[in-house]
Structures are given as structure tokens and as C-alpha cells.
Motif scaffolding. Structure first.
Motif, PDB file in Angstrom:
ATOM      1  N   PRO A   1       0.702  -1.355  -0.161  1.00  0.00           N
ATOM      2  CA  PRO A   1      -0.307  -0.052  -0.513  1.00  0.00           C
ATOM      3  C   PRO A   1       0.627   1.364  -0.193  1.00  0.00           C
ATOM      4  N   ARG A   2       1.284   1.756  -0.965  1.00  0.00           N
ATOM      5  CA  ARG A   2       2.636   2.581  -0.940  1.00  0.00           C
ATOM      6  C   ARG A   2       2.614   2.737  -2.594  1.00  0.00           C
ATOM      7  N   LEU A   3       2.803   4.025  -2.935  1.00  0.00           N
ATOM      8  CA  LEU A   3       2.768   4.228  -4.638  1.00  0.00           C
ATOM      9  C   LEU A   3       4.714   4.474  -4.663  1.00  0.00           C
ATOM     10  N   THR A   4       5.131   3.683  -5.623  1.00  0.00           N
ATOM     11  CA  THR A   4       5.779   2.585  -5.779  1.00  0.00           C
ATOM     12  C   THR A   4       6.139   2.486  -7.462  1.00  0.00           C
ATOM     13  N   LEU A   5       6.687   3.468  -8.395  1.00  0.00           N
ATOM     14  CA  LEU A   5       6.756   2.988  -9.736  1.00  0.00           C
ATOM     15  C   LEU A   5       7.318   1.846 -10.232  1.00  0.00           C
ATOM     16  N   ASP A   6       7.993   1.217  -8.820  1.00  0.00           N
ATOM     17  CA  ASP A   6       9.192  -0.170  -9.290  1.00  0.00           C
ATOM     18  C   ASP A   6       8.116  -1.048  -8.998  1.00  0.00           C
ATOM     19  N   ASP A   7       6.552  -1.291  -8.958  1.00  0.00           N
ATOM     20  CA  ASP A   7       6.429  -2.290  -9.223  1.00  0.00           C
ATOM     21  C   ASP A   7       5.253  -2.648 -10.567  1.00  0.00           C
ATOM     22  N   GLU A   8       5.829  -3.218 -11.172  1.00  0.00           N
ATOM     23  CA  GLU A   8       5.315  -3.398 -12.396  1.00  0.00           C
ATOM     24  C   GLU A   8       3.914  -3.676 -12.600  1.00  0.00           C
ATOM     25  N   ARG A   9       3.117  -4.129 -11.178  1.00  0.00           N
ATOM     26  CA  ARG A   9       1.697  -4.934 -11.385  1.00  0.00           C
ATOM     27  C   ARG A   9       0.960  -3.106 -10.924  1.00  0.00           C
ATOM     28  N   LEU A  10       1.845  -2.131 -10.245  1.00  0.00           N
ATOM     29  CA  LEU A  10       0.692  -1.463  -9.819  1.00  0.00           C
ATOM     30  C   LEU A  10       0.694  -0.553 -11.453  1.00  0.00           C
ATOM     31  N   ARG A  11       2.064  -0.478 -12.117  1.00  0.00           N
ATOM     32  CA  ARG A  11       2.579   0.378 -13.120  1.00  0.00           C
ATOM     33  C   ARG A  11       1.192  -0.192 -14.300  1.00  0.00           C
TER      34      ARG A  11
ATOM     35  N   ALA B   1      -4.924   9.290  -9.542  1.00  0.00           N
ATOM     36  CA  ALA B   1      -3.835   9.799  -8.081  1.00  0.00           C
ATOM     37  C   ALA B   1      -4.868   9.823  -7.480  1.00  0.00           C
ATOM     38  N   ALA B   2      -6.669  10.556  -7.317  1.00  0.00           N
ATOM     39  CA  ALA B   2      -7.792   9.820  -6.424  1.00  0.00           C
ATOM     40  C   ALA B   2      -7.909   8.908  -5.977  1.00  0.00           C
ATOM     41  N   VAL B   3      -7.990   7.908  -6.674  1.00  0.00           N
ATOM     42  CA  VAL B   3      -8.118   5.716  -6.762  1.00  0.00           C
ATOM     43  C   VAL B   3      -7.039   5.846  -5.839  1.00  0.00           C
ATOM     44  N   VAL B   4      -5.916   6.125  -6.489  1.00  0.00           N
ATOM     45  CA  VAL B   4      -4.815   4.929  -5.188  1.00  0.00           C
ATOM     46  C   VAL B   4      -4.574   5.961  -4.280  1.00  0.00           C
ATOM     47  N   GLY B   5      -4.376   6.785  -4.271  1.00  0.00           N
ATOM     48  CA  GLY B   5      -4.215   7.916  -2.650  1.00  0.00           C
ATOM     49  C   GLY B   5      -5.284   7.049  -1.588  1.00  0.00           C
ATOM     50  N   VAL B   6      -6.629   6.999  -2.092  1.00  0.00           N
ATOM     51  CA  VAL B   6      -7.894   6.905  -1.420  1.00  0.00           C
ATOM     52  C   VAL B   6      -7.741   5.164  -1.064  1.00  0.00           C
ATOM     53  N   VAL B   7      -7.096   3.842  -1.792  1.00  0.00           N
ATOM     54  CA  VAL B   7      -6.965   3.230  -1.786  1.00  0.00           C
ATOM     55  C   VAL B   7      -6.049   2.530  -0.886  1.00  0.00           C
ATOM     56  N   PHE B   8      -4.531   3.209  -0.836  1.00  0.00           N
ATOM     57  CA  PHE B   8      -3.664   3.004  -0.433  1.00  0.00           C
ATOM     58  C   PHE B   8      -3.598   3.244   1.040  1.00  0.00           C
ATOM     59  N   VAL B   9      -4.253   5.150   1.145  1.00  0.00           N
ATOM     60  CA  VAL B   9      -4.557   5.570   2.972  1.00  0.00           C
ATOM     61  C   VAL B   9      -5.546   4.559   3.501  1.00  0.00           C
TER      62      VAL B   9
END
Length: 192
Positions: free
Chosen positions: A78-88, A143-151
Motif C-alpha cells: 500500500p505505497r506508491l512506487t513505480l517500481d511495482d510492475e503490477r501497479l504501473r 491519483a485520487a483512486v490510488v491515494g484513497v485506496v492505499f491510505v
């Protein structure tokens, strides 16, 4: 947990978000009501509004669900990292789908209105508006979706409960606002 405890927890998580959704929906209506000049200047723009708003909810709701499932399964952190292939991959797919479906909606609106013999703006104008609105709203919604889901997940909330209302509200507000902005940009450029 008892059924009562599960229900209480669901309401505790969902009610504040649903209240914000109601206010956000009203705000989107106010913005849409203020678009009279743009709606008159671009025949066919009003036909795009429900299509573009619905696609925001569908595309970015899917992103929220995909991220929530990946969090529950432990596939992503649950953190934003563009190293994560699935998230990208999930973010890239959502952005591409959002822009492509916006362009498709513009072309379809043009064709339907032309076939019906209704007044319609030139195709490049509708496509330009839809493309700009799709890209800008896609970036903001991602940005909103990723932020809300992770936070939310980090704070112990079920991201599935949060993602739906947040996406619909943010999608409506951001969708109408970016449609207005895109229309003004395209009209400022001479209507493409």
C-alpha cells in the motif's frame, strides 16, 4: 463478528464517504449548469456528458477494484512506487482505457447526431474535447483512486468500500470540470 457488528462497521466506513458523494454530485451539477455557453457553442457536447461521466466511473472503478484485490491478496504494497510492475500496469491500462473510450464516445456521438440529422460540432472539435478531458481527468482520477485506496488500506479501512463512492463522486466532479476546461481550450484554439 456478529451480523450487527459487521453492519455497524460497514456503515461506519461507508456513510461519511457517501455523504461526501452527495455533496460532490451536487457540485458537479452546479458546474454543469454553468456550462450553458459552452453547451450552446459546441453542438453535441451535451450528448457526451453522460457517456464521459459513466466511463470515468467504469474505468477508474475497475482500477480501484483491481488495486483493492491486489492489496487483499498481498500482490502489491500500500505505497506508491513505480517500481511495482503490477501497479504501473494497472495505472497505464486505466489511463489508456479512459482516453480511448473518451475518443470512441466522441466519434459515436458525432456519427449518431449526423445520422439523425441533428446539429453537431465538427468531429475534430468533439474528439479534441473528449481527448483532453479524458487525459486530464484520467490523471486526476488515477491519483485520487490510488491515494484513497492505499491510505484507506493503511488505516484499516476496506478499500472496496471506499473506492466505489470516491470514484463516482470524484469522477463526476473532475469529469464535468475537465470537460469544461477542455471545451474552453478547444474553443480557444478555434474549435480545431
Amino acid at each position: 463478528m456478529t451480523v450487527r457488528e459487521v453492519a455497524a462497521e460497514a456503515y461506519r466506513e461507508a456513510l461519511p464517504v457517501l455523504a461526501v458523494s452527495a455533496v460532490g454530485g451536487l457540485f458537479a451539477g452546479v458546474v454543469l449548469g454553468g456550462m450553458e455557453a459552452e453547451l450552446e457553442a459546441v453542438p453535441g457536447l451535451l450528448m457526451l456528458v453522460p457517456a464521459l461521466l459513466a466511463t470515468r466511473g467504469n474505468v477508474y472503478g475497475s482500477l480501484g477494484a483491481r488495486l483493492a484485490s491486489a492489496l487483499h491478496q498481498g500482490l502489491i504494497e500500500p505505497r506508491l512506487t513505480l517500481d511495482d510492475e503490477r501497479l504501473r500496469g494497472a495505472i497505464a491500462a486505466a489511463l489508456a482505457n479512459g482516453v480511448l473510450v473518451s475518443l470512441f464516445a466522441a466519434v459515436l456521438a458525432f456519427v449518431v447526431l449526423a445520422v439523425l440529422g441533428r446539429s453537431v460540432a465538427p468531429l475534430p472539435t468533439l474528439v479534441g474535447i473528449a481527448g483532453i478531458a479524458g487525459l486530464i481527468s484520467g490523471l486526476l482520477l488515477t491519483a485520487a483512486v490510488v491515494g484513497v485506496v492505499f491510505v484507506g488500506y493503511r488505516r484499516g479501512y476496506n478499500p472496496d468500500t471506499l473506492a466505489g463512492p470516491v470514484v463516482t463522486t470524484t469522477g463526476d466532479v473532475v469529469g464535468v470540470a475537465t470537460l469544461l476546461l477542455a471545451t474552453r481550450i478547444v474553443l480557444g484554439l478555434g474549435g480545431l
